[in-house]
Design a protein around this motif. Structure first.
Motif, short mmCIF file in Angstrom:
data_model
loop_
_atom_site.label_atom_id
_atom_site.label_comp_id
_atom_site.label_asym_id
_atom_site.label_seq_id
_atom_site.Cartn_x
_atom_site.Cartn_y
_atom_site.Cartn_z
N SER A 163 0.87 -1.18 0.00
CA SER A 163 0.00 0.00 0.00
C SER A 163 0.90 1.22 0.00
O SER A 163 1.60 1.49 0.98
CB SER A 163 -0.92 0.01 1.22
N SER A 164 0.91 1.96 -1.12
CA SER A 164 1.82 3.09 -1.23
C SER A 164 1.54 4.17 -0.19
O SER A 164 2.43 4.93 0.17
CB SER A 164 1.73 3.69 -2.64
N SER A 165 0.31 4.23 0.31
CA SER A 165 -0.01 5.23 1.33
C SER A 165 0.64 4.93 2.67
O SER A 165 0.74 5.81 3.52
CB SER A 165 -1.53 5.33 1.51
N ASP A 166 1.09 3.69 2.85
CA ASP A 166 1.76 3.31 4.11
C ASP A 166 3.27 3.40 4.03
O ASP A 166 3.96 2.93 4.93
CB ASP A 166 1.37 1.87 4.49
N TYR A 167 3.80 4.00 2.96
CA TYR A 167 5.25 4.02 2.78
C TYR A 167 5.95 4.74 3.93
O TYR A 167 6.90 4.23 4.52
CB TYR A 167 5.60 4.67 1.44
N ARG A 246 12.59 0.62 -4.51
CA ARG A 246 11.71 1.68 -4.98
C ARG A 246 10.95 2.30 -3.81
O ARG A 246 10.70 1.66 -2.79
CB ARG A 246 10.72 1.13 -6.00
N ALA A 247 10.57 3.56 -4.01
CA ALA A 247 9.86 4.31 -2.97
C ALA A 247 8.53 4.77 -3.51
O ALA A 247 8.24 4.67 -4.71
CB ALA A 247 10.69 5.50 -2.50
N HIS A 252 1.33 11.62 -5.07
CA HIS A 252 0.24 10.77 -5.54
C HIS A 252 0.22 9.40 -4.87
O HIS A 252 -0.63 8.56 -5.21
CB HIS A 252 0.34 10.58 -7.06
N LYS A 253 1.17 9.14 -3.95
CA LYS A 253 1.20 7.89 -3.19
C LYS A 253 1.31 6.67 -4.11
O LYS A 253 0.64 5.66 -3.91
CB LYS A 253 -0.04 7.75 -2.30
N LYS A 254 2.17 6.76 -5.11
CA LYS A 254 2.38 5.63 -6.01
C LYS A 254 3.86 5.28 -6.04
O LYS A 254 4.73 6.16 -5.85
CB LYS A 254 1.87 5.93 -7.42
N SER A 267 11.59 14.71 0.83
CA SER A 267 10.34 14.24 0.26
C SER A 267 10.56 13.79 -1.18
O SER A 267 11.39 14.34 -1.89
CB SER A 267 9.29 15.34 0.31
N ILE A 268 9.80 12.79 -1.60
CA ILE A 268 9.95 12.21 -2.93
C ILE A 268 8.71 12.55 -3.76
O ILE A 268 7.58 12.40 -3.29
CB ILE A 268 10.13 10.68 -2.83
N PHE A 269 8.95 12.98 -5.00
CA PHE A 269 7.85 13.36 -5.90
C PHE A 269 8.06 12.67 -7.24
O PHE A 269 9.19 12.46 -7.68
CB PHE A 269 7.79 14.87 -6.07
N CYS A 270 6.95 12.34 -7.90
CA CYS A 270 7.03 11.66 -9.19
C CYS A 270 7.26 12.63 -10.33
O CYS A 270 7.68 12.22 -11.42
CB CYS A 270 5.76 10.84 -9.43
#
Length: 335
Positions: A163-167, A246-247, A252-254, A267-270
């Protein structure tokens, strides 16, 4: 790596996190059902308790939308007493207490907490919350142990996807466990590899396994996850050939392969943004981009006969190292 801080006289605290996501266990392609897997897991729990008279056990259910202790129960934990169960002359009483508590707790979760449609769409268990509960329980047990003879570890038994929201919560738990020297073992019973739990086992020097045949779950648990911290110093345990690092992006929590990292808050952004949405830091990207374009224009003017080719997504005449320039811009906040 051999751990010289453990001895054979140490007691072992095993915190087991069981994924009870009904949407995954009852899937049509599931090679093993929850009822069958529980029989293997209960046998493994009894084997752990039988290893030493002072071995300790805690079991946490990671359900959809909720995470709670199965053993010890909340009342037992507060009162310091054992759960009252009917005695059976044919069963060791401690085994019966644990088995009854785990089975009744899972039965209550499946009957009382019925996931909503929104939770079903999320399709994930509360692994991060369960890890947090386990770390809090271990911290309390270590404080009560003044001699430092309790060696804790966590075992996660899961079937749910990442679940990407739980990263972020999972990474916080991983670093907390690493700082406290608590290994996190992961058994991905079936399904695709769990990216975040792979990282958890690698960073905390735990074991990550995905059984080739889930029907032989008991054999995997007994031979790979039963040895305590002292015995692991003398065993050749299974490891990971490759780890997926991968993070998940914060926007967007992906899960992303290539992302942009803020040099201030990490912070990480796509996708690139001139302002970090987390810490509101502004980056000097436009000046570097203009400079790269001017450099490309001068290069094209000095070679008028050369064809004007470009890579996908890159302006004509722009150097191919524009990506590295953009990366440098992201890591350099504006003054």
């Amino acid at each position: 790596m051999k751990d010289h801080s453990t001895t054979e006289d140490d007691s072992n605290l095993l915190v087991i996190v069981i994924d009870t996501n009904p949407f995954e266990w009852e899937h049509s392609s599931a090679p093993i059902k929850l009822n069958d897997a529980l029989q293997h897991i209960l046998t493994f729990m009894n084997a752990h308790l039988a290893g030493r008279h002072d071995n300790k056990l805690a079991v946490i259910a990671s359900h959809v939308g909720v995470s709670q202790f199965l053993y010890p129960t909340l009342n037992d934990h507060i009162l310091g007493s054992t759960q009252q169960t009917e005695k059976d002359a044919n069963v060791y009483q401690n085994f019966k207490v644990v088995n009854d508590a785990v089975l009744s707790g899972i039965r209550g979760l499946l009957e009382d907490h019925r996931p909503t449609l929104e939770e079903k769409d999320l399709g994930s268990s509360k692994i991060a919350a369960s890890l947090s509960l386990g770390l809090c329980y271990i911290n309390q047990a270590l404080k009560l142990d003044g001699m430092g003879h309790v060696k804790p570890r966590i075992l996660v038994l899961t079937v749910s996807p990442d679940s990407s929201s739980d990263y972020i919560p999972i990474m916080n738990c991983i670093f907390s466990a690493q700082k406290a020297n608590i290994p996190i073992d992961v058994c991905k019973i079936w399904g695709e590899d769990a990216v975040f739990l792979q990282q958890a086992a690698h960073i905390t020097e735990g074991i990550y396994m995905r059984p080739s045949d889930p029907a032989g779950l008991l054999q995997v648990l007994m031979f790979s996850f039963l040895p305590d911290m002292f015995s692991r110093n003398y065993l050749y345990l299974p490891g990971q050939d490759q780890v997926d690092f991968r993070a998940a992006c914060f926007c967007h929590k992906k899960i992303v392969d290539i992302g942009y990292v803020c040099s201030v808050c990490l912070s990480i952004f796509c996708s690139f943004s001139p302002v970090c949405s987390t810490c509101r830091t502004k980056f000097a990207f436009q000046p570097l981009l203009s400079q790269a374009r001017r450099l490309g224009a001068r290069t094209a003017a000095s070679n008028p006969g050369s064809p004007k080719t470009s890579t996908p997504g890159t302006p004509v005449g722009t150097p191919t190292n524009l990506t590295s320039s953009a990366t440098m811009a992201i890591s350099t906040p504006s003054q």
